[in-house]
Design a protein around this motif. Structure first.
Motif, PDB file in Angstrom:
ATOM      1  N   LEU A 146       0.817  -1.203   0.000  1.00 20.77           N
ATOM      2  CA  LEU A 146       0.000   0.000   0.000  1.00 20.77           C
ATOM      3  C   LEU A 146       0.856   1.261   0.000  1.00 20.77           C
ATOM      4  N   SER A 147       1.977   1.221   0.702  1.00 18.49           N
ATOM      5  CA  SER A 147       2.889   2.363   0.705  1.00 18.49           C
ATOM      6  C   SER A 147       3.485   2.578  -0.682  1.00 18.49           C
ATOM      7  N   PHE A 148       3.766   1.481  -1.380  1.00 12.76           N
ATOM      8  CA  PHE A 148       4.289   1.580  -2.746  1.00 12.76           C
ATOM      9  C   PHE A 148       3.247   2.203  -3.675  1.00 12.76           C
ATOM     10  N   GLN A 154      -2.547   9.166  -4.975  1.00 13.39           N
ATOM     11  CA  GLN A 154      -2.924   9.891  -3.762  1.00 13.39           C
ATOM     12  C   GLN A 154      -4.168   9.302  -3.107  1.00 13.39           C
ATOM     13  N   ASN A 155      -4.546   8.095  -3.519  1.00 10.17           N
ATOM     14  CA  ASN A 155      -5.823   7.536  -3.084  1.00 10.17           C
ATOM     15  C   ASN A 155      -5.749   6.692  -1.817  1.00 10.17           C
ATOM     16  N   ILE A 156      -4.559   6.455  -1.293  1.00 12.50           N
ATOM     17  CA  ILE A 156      -4.426   5.573  -0.131  1.00 12.50           C
ATOM     18  C   ILE A 156      -4.603   6.380   1.154  1.00 12.50           C
ATOM     19  N   PRO A 157      -5.598   6.041   1.990  1.00 17.43           N
ATOM     20  CA  PRO A 157      -5.807   6.762   3.256  1.00 17.43           C
ATOM     21  C   PRO A 157      -4.695   6.458   4.263  1.00 17.43           C
ATOM     22  N   GLU A 158      -4.761   7.129   5.412  1.00 13.66           N
ATOM     23  CA  GLU A 158      -3.859   6.802   6.517  1.00 13.66           C
ATOM     24  C   GLU A 158      -4.121   5.356   6.946  1.00 13.66           C
ATOM     25  N   LEU A 159      -3.045   4.654   7.335  1.00 15.09           N
ATOM     26  CA  LEU A 159      -3.134   3.210   7.574  1.00 15.09           C
ATOM     27  C   LEU A 159      -2.983   2.862   9.054  1.00 15.09           C
ATOM     28  N   VAL A 160      -3.739   1.862   9.462  1.00 18.60           N
ATOM     29  CA  VAL A 160      -3.603   1.239  10.776  1.00 18.60           C
ATOM     30  C   VAL A 160      -3.365  -0.245  10.539  1.00 18.60           C
ATOM     31  N   ALA A 161      -2.366  -0.821  11.193  1.00 15.40           N
ATOM     32  CA  ALA A 161      -2.016  -2.225  10.984  1.00 15.40           C
ATOM     33  C   ALA A 161      -2.688  -3.116  12.025  1.00 15.40           C
ATOM     34  N   SER A 162      -3.177  -4.268  11.587  1.00 15.09           N
ATOM     35  CA  SER A 162      -3.767  -5.244  12.498  1.00 15.09           C
ATOM     36  C   SER A 162      -3.438  -6.644  11.999  1.00 15.09           C
ATOM     37  N   GLY A 163      -2.802  -7.430  12.856  1.00 14.25           N
ATOM     38  CA  GLY A 163      -2.479  -8.808  12.483  1.00 14.25           C
ATOM     39  C   GLY A 163      -1.062  -9.179  12.831  1.00 14.25           C
ATOM     40  N   GLY A 164      -0.856  -9.805  13.983  1.00 14.05           N
ATOM     41  CA  GLY A 164       0.449 -10.342  14.333  1.00 14.05           C
ATOM     42  C   GLY A 164       1.388  -9.398  15.047  1.00 14.05           C
ATOM     43  N   ILE A 165       0.923  -8.245  15.468  1.00 15.82           N
ATOM     44  CA  ILE A 165       1.794  -7.287  16.158  1.00 15.82           C
ATOM     45  C   ILE A 165       1.772  -7.615  17.643  1.00 15.82           C
ATOM     46  N   VAL A 166       2.825  -8.271  18.108  1.00 16.93           N
ATOM     47  CA  VAL A 166       2.827  -8.797  19.480  1.00 16.93           C
ATOM     48  C   VAL A 166       3.975  -8.274  20.328  1.00 16.93           C
ATOM     49  N   GLY A 178       4.636   1.903   6.886  1.00 18.57           N
ATOM     50  CA  GLY A 178       3.592   2.803   6.418  1.00 18.57           C
ATOM     51  C   GLY A 178       2.415   3.011   7.342  1.00 18.57           C
ATOM     52  N   ALA A 179       2.317   2.230   8.421  1.00 15.72           N
ATOM     53  CA  ALA A 179       1.194   2.397   9.348  1.00 15.72           C
ATOM     54  C   ALA A 179       1.420   3.608  10.248  1.00 15.72           C
ATOM     55  N   ASN A 180       0.349   4.299  10.589  1.00 18.07           N
ATOM     56  CA  ASN A 180       0.419   5.397  11.562  1.00 18.07           C
ATOM     57  C   ASN A 180      -0.102   4.977  12.928  1.00 18.07           C
TER      58      ASN A 180
END
Length: 236
Positions: A146-148, A154-166, A178-180
């Motif tokens: 998504l960052s690429f 310019q269509n990609i919104p701000e990102l939040v990551a979910s999945g495996g962040i431990v 790229g996640a905020n």
């Protein structure tokens, strides 16, 4: 509850948003999330364009009803294969134009053999769901993708990551990719709510020499060497 915590409201796509607004006091919530968990499952290619039209109509309703709250849209892994479609990119553009963020929600169904099932009577699970750090590599790669795309669009919104962040290392990698922000699910399940304060303390220590989280984020994104050194510090 500590004063720096806020409560979010999560609604599924195609729920009656007006009913929800009328029943609940929206002033009690800090944001609202539109969950597309089931939205992209079992759609044939022939029906997909029509489905996107319906999703867009529903999205406008969601934005209209919950106009008073900050908004997030949870995008499941099934939708990521459609990122290159013009109509899908238009939906992402609408999300961004409405100042909403995009949660990259990575969960995975897979058959699980008996040797990996706990309990006295293990058996094959044909509807098993992968959770935990095993998901992180794919979450990281989705963020990078998504960052690429954002670099040329310019269509990609701000990102939040979910999945495996431990742990704090996976948190840093998600931000660098790229996640905020991140969602913590497995970490909370494993260690309870105390893990939030633990993460905060570690992050504050790592950010000290940068002056702010924003400068920390920009530095690890722009300099692979800085990112590398921060990961080493996090491991220590």
């Amino acid at each position: 509850m500590p004063s720096d915590f806020i409560i979010g409201l999560c609604v599924l796509q195609n729920e009656n948003y007006d009913d929800i607004k009328n029943v609940l006091d929206l002033k009690c919530y800090g944001y609202v999330e539109l969950n597309w968990k089931y939205t992209f499952r079992g759609i044939s290619q022939d029906d997909f364009n029509l489905k996107l039209d319906n999703i867009l109509d529903d999205l406008y309703k969601f934005f209209n009803v919950f106009s008073s709250l900050p908004k997030l849209v949870k995008l499941p892994r099934e939708a990521l294969q459609h990122l290159e479609l013009p109509k899908f990119q238009h939906i992402l553009k609408i999300i961004k134009e409405n100042d909403s963020g995009l949660i990259i929600a990575n969960s995975k169904k897979i058959r699980v053999p008996p040797s990996r099932v706990s309990g006295r009577n293990p058996c094959e699970l044909n509807q098993g769901v992968i959770v935990g750090e095993h998901l992180f590599l794919e979450t990281f790669n989705y963020l990078r993708l998504l960052s690429f795309i954002r670099e040329s669009s310019q269509n990609i919104p701000e990102l939040v990551a979910s999945g495996g962040i431990v742990d704090i290392g996976s948190f840093i990698d998600a931000i660098a990719a790229g996640a905020n922000g991140v969602q913590l699910c497995t970490a909370l399940d494993l260690w309870g709510v105390y893990v939030i304060e633990w993460f905060r303390e570690q992050l504050q220590t790592l950010c000290e020499k940068f002056g702010s989280f924003e400068e920390f984020k920009n530095s690890i994104r722009s300099s692979p060497e800085t990112w590398h050194n921060i990961i080493i510090s996090a491991h220590n």
